[in-house]
Structures are given as structure tokens and as C-alpha cells.
Design a protein around this motif. Structure first.
Motif, PDB file in Angstrom:
ATOM      1  N   ASN A 581       0.799  -1.221   0.000  1.00  0.00           N
ATOM      2  CA  ASN A 581       0.000   0.000   0.000  1.00  0.00           C
ATOM      3  C   ASN A 581       0.832   1.271   0.000  1.00  0.00           C
ATOM      4  O   ASN A 581       0.381   2.309  -0.494  1.00  0.00           O
ATOM      5  CB  ASN A 581      -0.931   0.022   1.222  1.00  0.00           C
ATOM      6  CG  ASN A 581      -1.866  -1.166   1.246  1.00  0.00           C
ATOM      7  OD1 ASN A 581      -1.564  -2.188   1.838  1.00  0.00           O
ATOM      8  ND2 ASN A 581      -2.996  -1.045   0.578  1.00  0.00           N
ATOM      9  N   ASP A 582       2.015   1.212   0.577  1.00  0.00           N
ATOM     10  CA  ASP A 582       2.823   2.427   0.676  1.00  0.00           C
ATOM     11  C   ASP A 582       4.287   2.037   0.772  1.00  0.00           C
ATOM     12  O   ASP A 582       4.634   0.850   0.772  1.00  0.00           O
ATOM     13  CB  ASP A 582       2.401   3.277   1.879  1.00  0.00           C
ATOM     14  CG  ASP A 582       2.512   4.776   1.599  1.00  0.00           C
ATOM     15  OD1 ASP A 582       3.446   5.159   0.859  1.00  0.00           O
ATOM     16  OD2 ASP A 582       1.692   5.548   2.112  1.00  0.00           O
ATOM     17  N   PRO A 615      -2.516   8.788   0.065  1.00  0.00           N
ATOM     18  CA  PRO A 615      -3.945   8.546   0.001  1.00  0.00           C
ATOM     19  C   PRO A 615      -4.561   8.530   1.394  1.00  0.00           C
ATOM     20  O   PRO A 615      -3.971   7.996   2.329  1.00  0.00           O
ATOM     21  CB  PRO A 615      -4.057   7.169  -0.670  1.00  0.00           C
ATOM     22  CG  PRO A 615      -2.758   6.978  -1.368  1.00  0.00           C
ATOM     23  CD  PRO A 615      -1.744   7.702  -0.539  1.00  0.00           C
ATOM     24  N   LYS A 616      -5.716   9.137   1.536  1.00  0.00           N
ATOM     25  CA  LYS A 616      -6.401   9.150   2.831  1.00  0.00           C
ATOM     26  C   LYS A 616      -7.134   7.844   3.031  1.00  0.00           C
ATOM     27  O   LYS A 616      -8.024   7.498   2.256  1.00  0.00           O
ATOM     28  CB  LYS A 616      -7.393  10.321   2.865  1.00  0.00           C
ATOM     29  CG  LYS A 616      -8.139  10.424   4.177  1.00  0.00           C
ATOM     30  CD  LYS A 616      -9.096  11.612   4.131  1.00  0.00           C
ATOM     31  CE  LYS A 616      -9.889  11.709   5.426  1.00  0.00           C
ATOM     32  NZ  LYS A 616     -10.841  12.824   5.399  1.00  0.00           N
ATOM     33  N   ASP A 626      -8.404   6.418  -2.659  1.00  0.00           N
ATOM     34  CA  ASP A 626      -7.644   7.660  -2.612  1.00  0.00           C
ATOM     35  C   ASP A 626      -8.643   8.815  -2.648  1.00  0.00           C
ATOM     36  O   ASP A 626      -9.085   9.260  -3.697  1.00  0.00           O
ATOM     37  CB  ASP A 626      -6.682   7.726  -3.798  1.00  0.00           C
ATOM     38  CG  ASP A 626      -5.746   8.926  -3.712  1.00  0.00           C
ATOM     39  OD1 ASP A 626      -6.028   9.835  -2.917  1.00  0.00           O
ATOM     40  OD2 ASP A 626      -4.735   8.949  -4.442  1.00  0.00           O
ATOM     41  N   GLY A 686      -8.944   6.379  -8.255  1.00  0.00           N
ATOM     42  CA  GLY A 686      -8.137   6.300  -7.047  1.00  0.00           C
ATOM     43  C   GLY A 686      -8.235   5.002  -6.281  1.00  0.00           C
ATOM     44  O   GLY A 686      -7.932   4.966  -5.090  1.00  0.00           O
ATOM     45  N   GLN A 688      -6.419   1.994  -6.459  1.00  0.00           N
ATOM     46  CA  GLN A 688      -5.263   1.355  -7.069  1.00  0.00           C
ATOM     47  C   GLN A 688      -5.266  -0.153  -6.835  1.00  0.00           C
ATOM     48  O   GLN A 688      -4.943  -0.931  -7.738  1.00  0.00           O
ATOM     49  CB  GLN A 688      -3.980   1.986  -6.511  1.00  0.00           C
ATOM     50  CG  GLN A 688      -2.694   1.410  -7.059  1.00  0.00           C
ATOM     51  CD  GLN A 688      -2.499   1.710  -8.526  1.00  0.00           C
ATOM     52  OE1 GLN A 688      -2.928   2.755  -8.991  1.00  0.00           O
ATOM     53  NE2 GLN A 688      -1.872   0.805  -9.258  1.00  0.00           N
TER      54      GLN A 688
END
Length: 748
Positions: A581-582, A615-616, A626, A686, A688
Motif C-alpha cells: 500500500n505504501d 492517500p487518505k 484515494d 483512485g 489502485q
């Protein structure tokens, strides 16, 4: 490249041969024509001489008795011949007779010059001259005879020229043009199809053309080997950079992380001073490593700029916060001067723009002992959605001499060798700024006077962006994450210690896995709120471990954050493609690290705020949506957002149902089309993770991997349930429909 007809070798060869033949023919016509004229003229004079000889006796009698009547009859008789234009018969006493077709008689001198003249002698004495007869030739007859001669010569030469041109062209095309053109076409096909060798034209094995083909083949082989060597060297360089990045960043991570932890313990003033200097040195070393890696990527042509909307005031505030502390420590005033006519929201790579400006500001602070440092921005031009902005950083520092300014912006260059010892630095920062500005279609420069400060400037081109919601800054410590469980997959003991103590200090429960295989096993047996995954680990790396965790039941939406010392863009893309995710690069900044982890966790209270630019996440979707991208697309208009989400839910829900039916029927072609269609639409709003799953569905269907298709179908079902519920809430629906996801789950 498309060749025009007049550019081809065939056309040029034909033109050259034809031109030469034409010139040769014209020269032959002029030469032979002049000879023919002389020959025709002589022929007419000969005919005139014969005519005069036939009337010589009669003319002599007329001249002897001066009989004008007889002389006139002789002249009229001669004039009846087509080769005669005029006749004059005279004696010493005057002209006896003169006749002309035109009715006009020229002077005797002109007649003698053009025609023939015969002296007339007495019938009784061959030595006594009694008169003269002058005959003027007919120009029409002369022209007629010359025309016929020229037509004959021209026709013969034309046939000869055509034969020569035809034979020359045939030979040239057969033995020169056709082989060369064939090799040219083959070379063009080879450049497109990557053929290995160029065939020698038949019959040219021992000619210069055959040797040319051999030389071209040798050159092709050499170029192929050179290209393979270059590709191999490029791969080796990339692997070396990745390895170097990992090996250098790992100990730097220990320096930065452990010094941060040490500063939180009870240190006496002397120890604190030591640790603070260690921490500062670690930051300085990290900055140099980043410069070297950036420079290497620029030199290899692998640095690409992102294009995203950003807020210029927010960027400037961030730069001011970073550089303001150091400026304050030196007693310097940091002044921000942004022209009001510059658009607030721009489009471009804000990170790389900030890198240029921060480098300028840090240099200004470094070389300024007192006074101020000013960041100024002015709009140079703005049209058709593109703006050219000039940024300047003005200081009151030591300044530069002209010879020093000449060496700036060059790789590994310092204004003065002594500055390296006094101020430190690699000399790469300004060279990188120059390269980054050029990638932004801009330029850099400096204006300075020794002892009176400097102005470093960069003029770059940026797009005009759209306003996007900006997450308010929030420290990680303000979010209550206590009691949540984190799985830390890290093989390096020092990195384990740093990450674990930072997380435990924030109140999190941490389980440690020494490699990817252990991480998969722990994820399957335990319940975790987040996974921190190192990329390079023994037995099983983080990429493969992430794929296997995603395939486990119920873990498709589990937040997985990559932790790696490989900080290049391709490493980030590889992590995201694997389902992470990140991404956070080592050495980790403790504050940013905790903030990022908190953003992806789901505490019992309100969801934490995502860091700026990330992304929140949503409590329902586990960070799959996102929200910032949705806000940009809808332009912060609730009604537009509701319509967008409604259309997306309807179309994608239908697609999920079709995917379920195709899975049940084993229709791989349909699955390829559906996966390809919906991977773009989901990413465009958004989502992904769902887009990645659609792409995985497409690839699995293309490969005919039935087991993988079923696994991906199950993941799509789980993720879609979360996304559908959250998106339905955004659209204002009180009860999101779950029919499509449930149908897909049943079919998978």
C-alpha cells in the motif's frame, strides 16, 4: 523516415545518366549540325557553278554584242531553278540584266559574298574578259536542305541517346542501384525487426557491393555486441546502485535511528552533545548519499519527473519549516516573497522543485554568517495552461568571484577547494539542480559579487493545476494507536531494534519476523492491523511474501508498508505492483515513520490523518480509496462527486457480475477483456488495489492459470465489498448493494 521519390538513389541515378546523355546529344547535334550546314552550302554552290557553266557560251555572246534581251533570257532561265535567288549579268559598260525572286537586288559585293561569280571571256579569245555573271543562292532551298539534314541527324542521335540511356539505366539499375536499394530496404527492416545479418545480393559476392554488405554485417555484429555490453553494463550499474543504496542506507539507518532513540534517554550534557553530533553527521551523510544516487540516475537517464497537482504556498511553507530551524540557529532571517500573480495551484514534480529550492536555501544558509536569506518567486509568462516561473534565493553571504561562478553547476565542482574543508559538501547539489531544471524545460544561473552576497536562480516551466484538498499537518503522537498489532518483517537486527522500539514507544504491539517466510506464517496465524515489510530478506523476499499474504483468505485489504533501503522509483513501483500500500525509504525518519504507520492503522476512534500527499485511508476500506484523487476529479463538488461515484458503482458492479459469470464458465477471453477494461476505470478514480487485481486477473487469464484466476477472483470479491460499501456512502446511499460482490464470491 519516409523517402520521397526524388530522394531515392534510383531517381538520382536515372537523372544523372539522362542528364549526361542529353548533354552529349546536344553537343553532337551542334557539332554535326554545323558540319551539315557547311556541307549543304558547298553542295548548293557546286550546283550553282554547274548551272553557270551550262549558260557560259550564251552569256559570252550576249556580253560580246551587249544584247540585253539575250542577257535577260539567260537570267530568267537561271532564275527558274529552285536554287537560284537572283542573277546579275554585267559588262564593263554596265549591267545587261538582273533578275531576283524578291524583286530587290543587293550590292554586287554582297552578292559575290553570298553566292558565286564567274568571269565571261570573248568567244574569240579565252584571255579577253568581256563581262561577269553573279548568281545569288536561294536561302529557302538552303534552309530546306539543312532542315532535312538536321532532322536526319537529330533522329539518329535521339535513337542513339535512347539506346544509350536504356542500356546505361539497365546496367546501373541491375548492377548498382538495385543491389544498393535492396540492402537499404533490408537494413530498414532489420532496424524494425532486429534481423541479425544482411544478405549479399546475388552475383555480388566478389564485388565492391558484396564487400560493402560484408562490412555492414561486421558493423551490425559489432553494434549488437556493443548494445548487449551496454545493456549488460546498464543492468550491472542498476544492480550496483541498488546494492550500494541498500548497503549504505542500512548502517545509516542504525546511526539515525539509534541516535534518535538515544536522545530520548537520560543523557548528561556531554553525552547529549556527542549524540546530537552523531545524528547531524548521519543526516549529512544521508544527504550526500541521496545526491550521489540522484546524480547516478540522471547520468543513466532513469530519472523521470512526476506530473501532479500541488499547492505552491504549501510547498513554500514546507521548505520554510525545514530550513527555518537552521537559519534561526545562525541568527539569519528567512524571508519568503512569492508574487501574488503566480497561480496557487500548479502541476509538476513538487518534490524535485522543492529539491532545487531547498538546495539553494541550504547553500545560502551555509555560506551566510549574518543578515538574511530570501526566497523569491516571480511569474515570467503564463499561457495555454503553462507557466514559466523564476525562483531566486538571495543571500547576504560571502559572494563569489567571476572565476568561481564559472565552475558552479558542474559535477563535483566547488567554488573554491577550501570550501570543501570549511563548509563540506560533494559539489553535486548544484549539478543536480541544473539537470532537474532542464528536465522541467528551464535553466539555472547565479549572479554574485564577492563579499556582497549571491542570487541563485532557476527558471522552470510548470502547468496550471487544480485545487485539491490539503490534509492538515498532524503529529503521529496525537493519534491513539495503542493496543494495535503490527507485524514487522526485518532481517537486520539493528533495524529490527530501531523500528520495534519506535513502534512500542507509540503504544503498538509488535511481532517480529526474520524473513519473508516467517512473515507469511505469522500473518496466516495471527491478526494484525498493519505489516511493515522489508524488501530484501533471506529465504523469501518482501515482494514474494506480500504476494502470498495477499492470497491468504481475508488479508486482501491488510495494509502492507514497504521498508527498504532501495530508494529508487522503480523499487517503489515494484513494491506497489506486488500489492503493497505504501513505501518508506531507509534510513527512516522517526517522525515520518510513525506518522505513516498511524495513517494506515485503524484505531477505535477517528481514523488518523494521512501524511501530506498520501492517500487518505478509510475505516471501511482499509486505505483502498484515494480520497484526494476523488476530490480532485470532482473539484470538491459534492453533487459532482455523487454523480461520479454513482456511475462508477453501476458500471463496475455490472463488470463484477460479468467477471463472476466468466469465472464460472471458464471464459478466459472474456476475463482478459473485463480485466483490461476495469483496471483503468478503477485506477482512474483512485482505487489502485482493485486496479492491480483487475490487471492480475487479465494476466492470469492470458496465461491460462486456473488456480490463480480463482485466487484473484476471491481477492476481487473481498476488496469490492469494502470499496462498494465505502463508495456507496460517498454517493449518499444508506444501504450499499452487495449483490455483485456476493455473486462473484460464490462463483470463485
Amino acid at each position: 523516415m519516409t523517402l520521397r521519390v526524388r530522394d531515392g538513389i534510383a531517381f538520382r541515378t536515372a537523372l544523372a545518366i539522362s542528364s549526361l546523355a542529353l548533354l552529349a546529344g546536344l553537343f553532337s547535334i551542334v557539332l554535326l549540325g554545323s558540319k551539315a550546314y557547311e556541307r549543304t552550302n558547298e553542295e548548293i554552290r557546286s550546283r550553282l557553278g554547274n548551272l553557270v557553266d551550262t549558260v557560259a557560251m550564251t552569256t559570252a555572246a550576249a556580253c560580246f554584242v551587249e544584247d540585253q534581251g539575250l542577257a535577260g533570257e539567260v537570267a530568267a532561265g537561271l532564275l527558274s531553278n529552285s536554287v537560284v535567288q537572283g542573277v546579275v549579268i554585267r559588262t564593263d559598260r554596265g549591267i545587261l540584266a538582273q533578275r531576283s525572286r524578291s524583286g530587290r537586288i543587293d550590292s554586287l559585293e554582297d552578292l559575290r559574298r553570298r553566292g558565286i561569280s564567274r568571269h565571261i571571256y570573248s568567244p574569240f579569245s579565252t584571255t579577253t574578259e568581256i563581262g561577269e555573271i553573279i548568281v545569288d543562292p536561294s536561302p529557302g532551298e538552303l534552309l530546306r536542305l539543312n532542315r532535312a539534314e538536321l532532322f536526319f541527324i537529330g533522329g539518329a542521335l535521339l535513337l542513339q541517346m535512347m539506346a544509350v540511356i536504356g542500356a546505361s539505366l539497365f546496367g546501373a539499375f541491375r548492377w548498382i542501384v538495385q543491389p544498393i536499394k535492396g540492402m537499404s530496404d533490408e537494413l530498414h527492416r532489420m532496424s524494425l525487426d532486429d534481423h541479425e545479418t544482411l544478405e549479399i545480393p546475388p552475383g555480388h559476392e566478389q564485388t565492391e557491393i558484396g564487400r560493402l554488405a560484408d562490412d555492414i554485417n561486421a558493423l551490425i555484429g559489432q553494434l549488437a555486441r556493443t548494445r548487449k555490453d551496454a545493456e549488460k553494463a546498464s543492468r550491472a550499474k542498476g544492480e550496483f546502485l541498488a546494492t550500494m543504496s541498500h548497503e549504505i542506507r542500512t548502517p545509516i539507518n542504525a546511526v539515525v535511528g539509534l541516535s534518535h532513540l538515544a536522545l530520548k534517554t537520560g543523557l548528561d550534557p556531554r553525552q547529549r552533545d556527542y549524540v546530537e553530533k552523531i545524528s547531524q553527521s548521519g543526516d549529512h551523510l544521508l544527504a550526500m548519499v541521496n545526491d550521489v544516487l540522484d546524480f547516478a540516475k540522471i547520468e543513466a537517464g532513469k530519472l523521470e519527473l512526476e506530473q501532479a497537482d500541488f499547492s505552491l504556498p504549501a510547498l513554500v511553507r514546507k521548505l520554510g519549516a525545514i530550513a527555518g530551524t537552521r537559519a534561526s540557529e545562525k541568527g539569519l532571517a528567512l524571508v519568503i516573497d512569492i508574487a501574488p500573480d503566480i497561480p496557487e495551484h500548479l502541476n509538476g514534480d513538487s518534490v524535485r522543485l522543492g529539491q532545487i529550492l531547498l538546495n539553494y536555501i541550504n547553500n545560502a544558509v551555509k555560506f551566510t554568517a549574518s543578515g538574511s536569506v530570501t526566497l523569491r518567486a516571480r511569474l515570467e509568462s503564463c499561457a495555454t495552461g503553462r507557466c514559466r516561473i523564476r525562483f531566486e534565493v538571495i543571500d547576504t553571504g560571502i559572494g563569489l568571484r567571476p572565476d568561481q561562478m564559472e565552475r558552479l553547476f558542474q559535477s563535483f565542482a566547488q567554488a573554491d577547494a577550501s570550501t570543501t574543508r570549511q563548509y563540506g559538501g560533494t559539489g553535486l547539489g548544484l549539478a543536480i539542480c541544473k539537470q532537474l531544471a532542464e528536465l522541467m524545460h528551464g535553466e539555472v544561473g547565479v549572479d554574485s559579487v564577492a563579499g556582497a552576497g549571491s542570487t541563485f536562480w532557476a527558471s522552470v516551466e510548470l502547468g496550471v493545476g487544480e485545487a485539491a484538498p490539503e490534509a492538515p499537518p498532524e503529529a503521529a503522537g496525537t493519534v491513539d494507536c495503542r493496543g494495535l498489532r503490527v507485524l514487522l518483517a526485518e532481517d537486520n537486527p539493528i533495524n529490527q531494534q530501531i523500528a520495534r522500539e519506535l513502534l512500542e514507544e507509540a503504544g503498538l504491539q509488535v511481532s517480529v519476523a526474520d524473513n519473508g517466510a516467517d512473515a507469511v506464517d505469522l500473518a496466516a496465524r495471527g491478526i494484525f492491523d498493519c505489516v511493515l515489510m522489508d524488501v530484501r530478506m533471506p529465504e523469501m523476499d518482501g515482494i514474494e511474501a506480500t504476494r502470498r499474504i495477499r492470497a491468504l483468505p481475508g488479508l486482501a485489504a491488510l495494509p502492507i508498508i514497504a521498508m527498504t533501503a532501495n530508494a529508487q522509483q522503480e523499487d517503489r513501483e515494484q513494491c506497489l505492483a506486488a500489492g503493497m500500500n505504501d513505501f518508506i525509504a531507509k534510513p527512516i525518519d522517526p517522525t515520518q515513520f510513525l506518522h505513516l504507520v498511524a495513517a494506515w492503522l485503524k484505531p477505535a476512534g477517528a481514523a488518523p490523518t494521512a501524511p501530506l500527499g498520501a492517500p487518505k485511508p478509510s475505516a471501511a476500506s482499509g486505505g483502498l480509496i484515494d480520497h484526494a484523487m476523488l476530490a480532485r476529479i470532482s473539484r470538491n463538488d459534492p453533487q459532482r462527486l455523487a454523480r461520479l461515484v454513482g456511475v462508477f458503482l453501476q458500471s463496475t458492479s455490472d463488470g463484477i457480475v460479468q467477471i463472476g459469470r466468466a469465472l464460472a464458465a471458464g471464459d478466459r477471453d472474456a476475463l482478459v477483456q473485463l480485466g483490461h477494461r476495469y483496471k483503468s476505470s478503477t485506477r482512474s478514480v483512485g482505487i489502485q488495489r482493485l486496479g492491480d487485481l483487475m490487471e492480475a486477473l487479465e494476466h492470469a487469464a492470458q496465461a491460462g492459470d486456473a488456480d490463480r484466476l480463482q485466487a484473484v477472483g476471491g481477492e476481487i470479491s473481498a476488496v469490492w465489498q469494502l470499496v462498494e460499501r465505502e463508495m456507496a456512502g460517498l454517493a449518499g446511499s444508506s444501504a450499499p448493494a452487495e449483490t455483485a460482490a456476493q455473486g462473484l464470491a460464490g462463483n470463485s
